[in-house]
Design a protein around this motif. Structure first.
Motif, PDB file in Angstrom:
ATOM      1  N   GLN A  35       0.640  -1.252  -0.216  1.00  0.00           N
ATOM      2  CA  GLN A  35       0.054   0.026   0.034  1.00  0.00           C
ATOM      3  C   GLN A  35       1.242   0.829  -0.264  1.00  0.00           C
ATOM      4  OE1 GLN A  35      -2.693  -1.168   4.025  1.00  0.00           O
ATOM      5  NE2 GLN A  35      -3.900  -1.043   2.438  1.00  0.00           N
ATOM      6  N   ARG A  37       0.414   5.087   0.348  1.00  0.00           N
ATOM      7  CA  ARG A  37      -0.040   6.478   1.516  1.00  0.00           C
ATOM      8  C   ARG A  37      -0.297   7.325   0.600  1.00  0.00           C
ATOM      9  NH1 ARG A  37      -1.284   6.434   7.938  1.00  0.00           N
ATOM     10  NH2 ARG A  37      -2.224   4.752   7.115  1.00  0.00           N
ATOM     11  N   ASP A  51      -4.274   4.666   1.345  1.00  0.00           N
ATOM     12  CA  ASP A  51      -3.951   4.090   1.508  1.00  0.00           C
ATOM     13  C   ASP A  51      -4.584   3.344  -0.158  1.00  0.00           C
ATOM     14  OD1 ASP A  51      -2.399   4.483   4.069  1.00  0.00           O
ATOM     15  OD2 ASP A  51      -3.380   3.262   4.376  1.00  0.00           O
ATOM     16  N   TRP A  52      -3.120   3.556  -1.172  1.00  0.00           N
ATOM     17  CA  TRP A  52      -3.401   2.739  -2.209  1.00  0.00           C
ATOM     18  C   TRP A  52      -3.018   1.529  -2.462  1.00  0.00           C
ATOM     19  CZ3 TRP A  52      -6.471   4.960  -6.279  1.00  0.00           C
ATOM     20  CH2 TRP A  52      -7.040   6.421  -5.931  1.00  0.00           C
ATOM     21  N   SER A  53      -3.393   0.534  -3.697  1.00  0.00           N
ATOM     22  CA  SER A  53      -2.941  -0.389  -4.185  1.00  0.00           C
ATOM     23  C   SER A  53      -2.927  -0.994  -5.206  1.00  0.00           C
ATOM     24  CB  SER A  53      -2.836  -2.121  -3.025  1.00  0.00           C
ATOM     25  OG  SER A  53      -4.650  -1.678  -2.944  1.00  0.00           O
ATOM     26  N   GLN A  74      -4.970  -0.349   7.108  1.00  0.00           N
ATOM     27  CA  GLN A  74      -4.888  -2.258   7.399  1.00  0.00           C
ATOM     28  C   GLN A  74      -5.101  -2.985   8.023  1.00  0.00           C
ATOM     29  OE1 GLN A  74      -3.196   0.945   8.085  1.00  0.00           O
ATOM     30  NE2 GLN A  74      -2.808   0.615   5.738  1.00  0.00           N
ATOM     31  N   THR A  79      -7.644  -5.039   3.363  1.00  0.00           N
ATOM     32  CA  THR A  79      -6.755  -5.666   2.590  1.00  0.00           C
ATOM     33  C   THR A  79      -7.088  -7.183   2.381  1.00  0.00           C
ATOM     34  OG1 THR A  79      -5.711  -6.530   4.860  1.00  0.00           O
ATOM     35  CG2 THR A  79      -4.865  -4.909   4.557  1.00  0.00           C
ATOM     36  N   ALA A  82      -8.526  -5.591  -0.654  1.00  0.00           N
ATOM     37  CA  ALA A  82      -7.600  -4.512  -1.667  1.00  0.00           C
ATOM     38  C   ALA A  82      -6.841  -5.872  -2.767  1.00  0.00           C
ATOM     39  CB  ALA A  82      -7.112  -3.847  -0.999  1.00  0.00           C
ATOM     40  N   ASN A  86      -7.413  -6.232  -6.464  1.00  0.00           N
ATOM     41  CA  ASN A  86      -6.238  -6.424  -7.426  1.00  0.00           C
ATOM     42  C   ASN A  86      -5.290  -6.879  -7.954  1.00  0.00           C
ATOM     43  OD1 ASN A  86      -3.748  -4.123  -4.522  1.00  0.00           O
ATOM     44  ND2 ASN A  86      -5.284  -3.192  -5.885  1.00  0.00           N
ATOM     45  N   CYS A  93      -8.069   1.912  -2.831  1.00  0.00           N
ATOM     46  CA  CYS A  93      -8.284   3.024  -2.163  1.00  0.00           C
ATOM     47  C   CYS A  93      -9.050   2.272  -1.224  1.00  0.00           C
ATOM     48  CB  CYS A  93      -9.079   4.551  -2.853  1.00  0.00           C
ATOM     49  SG  CYS A  93      -8.783   5.870  -2.412  1.00  0.00           S
TER      50      CYS A  93
END
Length: 319
Positions: A35, A37, A51-53, A74, A79, A82, A86, A93
């Motif tokens: 991630q 920030r 917090d982007w991934s 987190q 997560t 996320a 992904n 986001c």
């Protein structure tokens, strides 16, 4: 839409609400997610950390993830989806609400279940990047109520917002608060209140003219917290007024994009008023799924990918 028949079948050891809830909150780990920030400065002088991934390839799709009470970006229930999105070509986001990213926020106010102005700021910020043509929002618990209220209280929402997923949604905040204050949830309520009061302490120093030691010491329960602090800090008259105004249940009929609500029938945090069966039968955009098991955000499934996470991915891919 008619109420959906759920296909969720937990492992035998996770059928009890307490077990699935506690395991998911305290034991589960999600590895392999990176991630990055970004700080979003808000118009009122405060900030929200994002917090982007990212997917392996550039994507025009993004999912916004909203955590629950005293959570952050987190937590594994954030997560987990996320990483799954992904891996399936969708950027993520993960929002940390005010004061939830490890740093005390600047203002006397903080976050609450109905703070849709903050979600609106996040969505506008993301769309200003001019990258994403499709936006999905996955709200968990408190975040679920927030996104449902956001979508239902506005006459217009961005055309890019294509779908909403709400998991363990306390659609009736008073009903949910009453459940949390019941004897069977005493251990959860104590833990939540302890976290909330620790985070509130710095405001005694920051804003002595608005919040006193006497105020702080009068907080003995979650309802007290909402009556003494939440209502005062966010211009509500008292706790029950806040619950009434911020509950998403009354906004559900107005939501004009497809939205999926997944609420386990044995979720000890939810009252009967948190299961919008009547609304589901009267709004073609509402897909209501009520699995027998799953606790509160505890839909344990195979390969450390939770049932609600797979359902969220299926839901947006079926659009």
């Amino acid at each position: 839409m008619p109420v959906l028949e759920s296909e969720y079948k937990p492992p035998f050891w996770a059928k009890k609400s307490f077990v699935s809830t506690v395991f998911s909150g305290l034991v589960r780990q999600v590895k392999g997610l990176e991630q990055n920030r970004e700080r979003l400065e808000l118009e009122d002088g405060d900030f929200i950390d994002l917090d982007w991934s990212y997917a392996n390839k550039p994507s025009h799709r993004v999912i916004i993830l909203l955590h629950g009470l005293e959570g952050h970006a987190q937590r594994p229930y954030v997560t987990g989806p996320a990483k799954l999105f992904n891996d399936n070509g969708v950027d993520a986001c993960a929002v940390n609400f005010r004061g939830c990213s490890g740093e005390t926020n600047r203002l006397f106010r903080s976050y609450h279940s109905g703070a849709t102005e903050d979600l609106e700021a996040v969505i506008s910020h993301i769309l200003e990047k001019d990258i994403y043509k499709e936006v999905y929002i996955n709200g968990i618990s408190l975040g679920a109520n927030m996104v449902l209220k956001y979508a239902g209280e506005r006459d217009e929402i961005p055309k890019e917002l294509k779908a909403i997923i709400a998991v363990s949604a306390p659609c009736s905040l008073k009903g949910s608060c009453d459940e949390l204050l019941s004897l069977r949830n005493k251990h959860y309520a104590i833990r939540f209140l302890d976290h909330l009061k620790k985070k509130l302490k710095p405001k005694l120093i920051q804003f002595p003219e608005r919040f006193t030691t006497k105020d702080f010491n009068s907080i003995k329960s979650l309802k007290d917290f909402d009556h003494v602090y939440t209502s005062k800090a966010h211009v509500f008259l008292y706790a029950y007024y806040y619950y009434e105004k911020a509950s998403s249940i009354r906004f559900l009929p107005n939501i004009k994009v497809p939205y999926l609500i997944i609420n386990a029938l044995h979720d000890s945090f939810l009252s009967a008023s948190c299961y919008p069966v009547k609304e589901a039968k009267n709004n073609p955009n509402l897909f209501l799924e009520m699995p027998k098991y799953g606790g509160h955000v505890g839909f344990i499934d195979k390969n450390n990918i939770y049932y609600n996470e797979n359902r969220a991915l299926e839901f947006v891919n079926q659009l």
